[in-house]
Motif scaffolding. Sequence first.
Motif, mmCIF file in Angstrom:
data_model
loop_
_atom_site.group_PDB
_atom_site.id
_atom_site.type_symbol
_atom_site.label_atom_id
_atom_site.label_comp_id
_atom_site.label_asym_id
_atom_site.label_seq_id
_atom_site.Cartn_x
_atom_site.Cartn_y
_atom_site.Cartn_z
ATOM 1 N N GLU A 20 5.447 10.939 -6.682
ATOM 2 C CA GLU A 20 6.148 11.100 -5.579
ATOM 3 C C GLU A 20 5.952 9.994 -4.252
ATOM 4 N N ILE A 21 7.049 9.374 -3.937
ATOM 5 C CA ILE A 21 6.964 8.610 -3.192
ATOM 6 C C ILE A 21 6.313 8.669 -1.487
ATOM 7 N N VAL A 22 5.881 8.849 -1.131
ATOM 8 C CA VAL A 22 6.076 9.775 0.749
ATOM 9 C C VAL A 22 6.293 8.108 1.493
ATOM 10 N N ARG A 23 4.930 7.224 1.824
ATOM 11 C CA ARG A 23 5.352 5.860 3.066
ATOM 12 C C ARG A 23 4.825 4.712 1.530
ATOM 13 N N GLU A 24 5.382 3.469 1.473
ATOM 14 C CA GLU A 24 4.909 2.438 0.923
ATOM 15 C C GLU A 24 4.777 1.104 2.477
ATOM 16 N N TYR A 25 3.746 1.263 2.125
ATOM 17 C CA TYR A 25 4.117 -0.227 3.518
ATOM 18 C C TYR A 25 3.756 -2.032 2.939
ATOM 19 N N GLU A 26 4.744 -2.663 2.481
ATOM 20 C CA GLU A 26 4.296 -4.161 2.199
ATOM 21 C C GLU A 26 2.986 -4.100 3.519
ATOM 22 N N CYS A 27 2.180 -6.094 3.144
ATOM 23 C CA CYS A 27 1.310 -6.210 4.648
ATOM 24 C C CYS A 27 0.781 -6.995 3.164
ATOM 25 N N ALA A 28 0.360 -8.263 4.325
ATOM 26 C CA ALA A 28 -0.668 -9.632 3.756
ATOM 27 C C ALA A 28 -2.142 -9.345 2.560
ATOM 28 N N ASP A 29 -2.627 -7.615 3.107
ATOM 29 C CA ASP A 29 -3.851 -7.675 2.362
ATOM 30 C C ASP A 29 -4.271 -6.490 2.111
ATOM 31 N N PRO A 30 -3.439 -5.751 1.384
ATOM 32 C CA PRO A 30 -3.192 -4.257 0.716
ATOM 33 C C PRO A 30 -4.398 -4.331 0.580
ATOM 34 N N LYS A 31 -5.743 -4.481 0.154
ATOM 35 C CA LYS A 31 -6.974 -4.302 -0.256
ATOM 36 C C LYS A 31 -8.109 -3.999 0.703
ATOM 37 N N LYS A 32 -7.566 -4.650 2.102
ATOM 38 C CA LYS A 32 -7.777 -4.501 2.790
ATOM 39 C C LYS A 32 -7.875 -3.220 4.084
ATOM 40 N N ILE A 33 -6.500 -2.856 3.233
ATOM 41 C CA ILE A 33 -5.550 -1.485 4.505
ATOM 42 C C ILE A 33 -6.481 -0.932 3.326
ATOM 43 N N VAL B 154 0.946 -1.144 0.144
ATOM 44 C CA VAL B 154 -0.137 0.147 0.333
ATOM 45 C C VAL B 154 0.973 0.899 0.067
ATOM 46 N N TYR B 155 0.870 2.056 -0.812
ATOM 47 C CA TYR B 155 1.514 3.434 -0.891
ATOM 48 C C TYR B 155 0.738 5.136 -0.752
ATOM 49 N N LEU B 156 1.259 5.763 -0.190
ATOM 50 C CA LEU B 156 0.790 6.643 -0.086
ATOM 51 C C LEU B 156 2.173 8.062 -1.369
ATOM 52 N N VAL B 157 1.251 8.779 -2.438
ATOM 53 C CA VAL B 157 1.768 9.451 -3.484
ATOM 54 C C VAL B 157 1.559 10.638 -3.302
ATOM 55 N N THR B 158 2.457 11.787 -3.904
ATOM 56 C CA THR B 158 2.388 13.020 -4.002
ATOM 57 C C THR B 158 2.258 13.464 -5.616
ATOM 58 N N ASN B 159 1.973 14.434 -5.826
ATOM 59 C CA ASN B 159 1.928 14.872 -7.355
ATOM 60 C C ASN B 159 3.082 15.981 -7.640
ATOM 61 N N PRO B 160 3.921 16.629 -7.967
ATOM 62 C CA PRO B 160 3.661 18.298 -8.128
ATOM 63 C C PRO B 160 3.069 19.206 -9.129
ATOM 64 N N ALA B 161 2.207 18.077 -9.867
ATOM 65 C CA ALA B 161 0.721 18.807 -10.879
ATOM 66 C C ALA B 161 -0.528 19.096 -10.106
ATOM 67 N N PRO C 223 -1.051 19.828 -6.225
ATOM 68 C CA PRO C 223 -0.157 19.831 -5.114
ATOM 69 C C PRO C 223 -0.974 19.971 -3.808
ATOM 70 N N HIS C 224 -2.513 20.093 -3.457
ATOM 71 C CA HIS C 224 -3.403 19.516 -2.958
ATOM 72 C C HIS C 224 -4.090 18.944 -2.547
ATOM 73 N N LEU C 225 -3.960 17.595 -2.914
ATOM 74 C CA LEU C 225 -3.707 16.373 -3.355
ATOM 75 C C LEU C 225 -3.022 15.197 -3.117
ATOM 76 N N PHE C 226 -2.928 14.474 -2.498
ATOM 77 C CA PHE C 226 -2.701 13.112 -2.346
ATOM 78 C C PHE C 226 -3.429 11.858 -2.692
ATOM 79 N N LYS C 227 -3.044 10.552 -3.230
ATOM 80 C CA LYS C 227 -3.050 9.170 -3.463
ATOM 81 C C LYS C 227 -2.407 8.321 -2.791
ATOM 82 N N ILE C 228 -3.853 7.518 -2.450
ATOM 83 C CA ILE C 228 -3.421 6.098 -1.329
ATOM 84 C C ILE C 228 -3.807 5.507 -2.312
ATOM 85 N N GLY C 229 -2.310 4.094 -3.079
ATOM 86 C CA GLY C 229 -3.136 2.837 -3.824
ATOM 87 C C GLY C 229 -2.389 1.551 -3.511
#
Length: 216
Positions: free
Chosen positions: A43-56, A6-13, A15-21
């Motif tokens: 741009e990567i803010v945080r990246e997490y490894e997990c057993a069930d990314p859909k649930k997170i 699961v990751y949190l990312v931003t984009n300079p295009a 800047p008022h938003l960030f994305k989780i995916g």
Amino acid sequence: MKKGRVYLVTNPAFPHLFKIGRTSKDSTEKRGLTASNVPEDYEIVREYECADPKKIEELFHKTYANFRHQTATGRRTEFFYIVCLTTAVEWMDTLKGLGLVDVTEEAVEEVEEEVESDARYDGSEGRRERSTFEMLDIPIGAILTFTKDKNVTVKVVEGNKIMYKGEVLSLTATAKKLLKERKLYATNIAGTAYFKYEDETLRARRLRMENHKHRG
């Protein structure tokens, strides 16, 4: 249930938003975000490894529903308003009981290896060459300015190293350090984007010089 990230990312295009995916691949980079139809790279803010990314991801959507971005037609997106990013990161860090493992540093190091080599190609042989300050026509002793704070400067030492507060580091390592000190989570990782010489970022300088060389 499928293991992934699961990751949190931003984009300079936007800047008022960030994305989780989420992705079932072993890294966000391999997810191919840079191939998305947007004018700037994510741009990567945080990246997490997990057993069930859909649930997170679903839990995140539920927890931060009030911050979720909607289009003019009311369609909900995977983007959230940047005002909740700091608390979102803190919230994600509390989910270790659900098997969440922060692998951001690992992801950052993988990208840094590519950035630090600063892909430069010899047209005749196609060899990769490490970019140095000498190649950028920046002399040892030159002063560079941090783009996020004009009062912060560093000194060019040698090769591709700089000195900040008596410590010799790479551009990327120094950029990470300065961004962390300012609690700026949206990191591009490429140190050349965060330092200026003669009012030009090092990244822009490198591209300009390479384009001039190719045209010549």
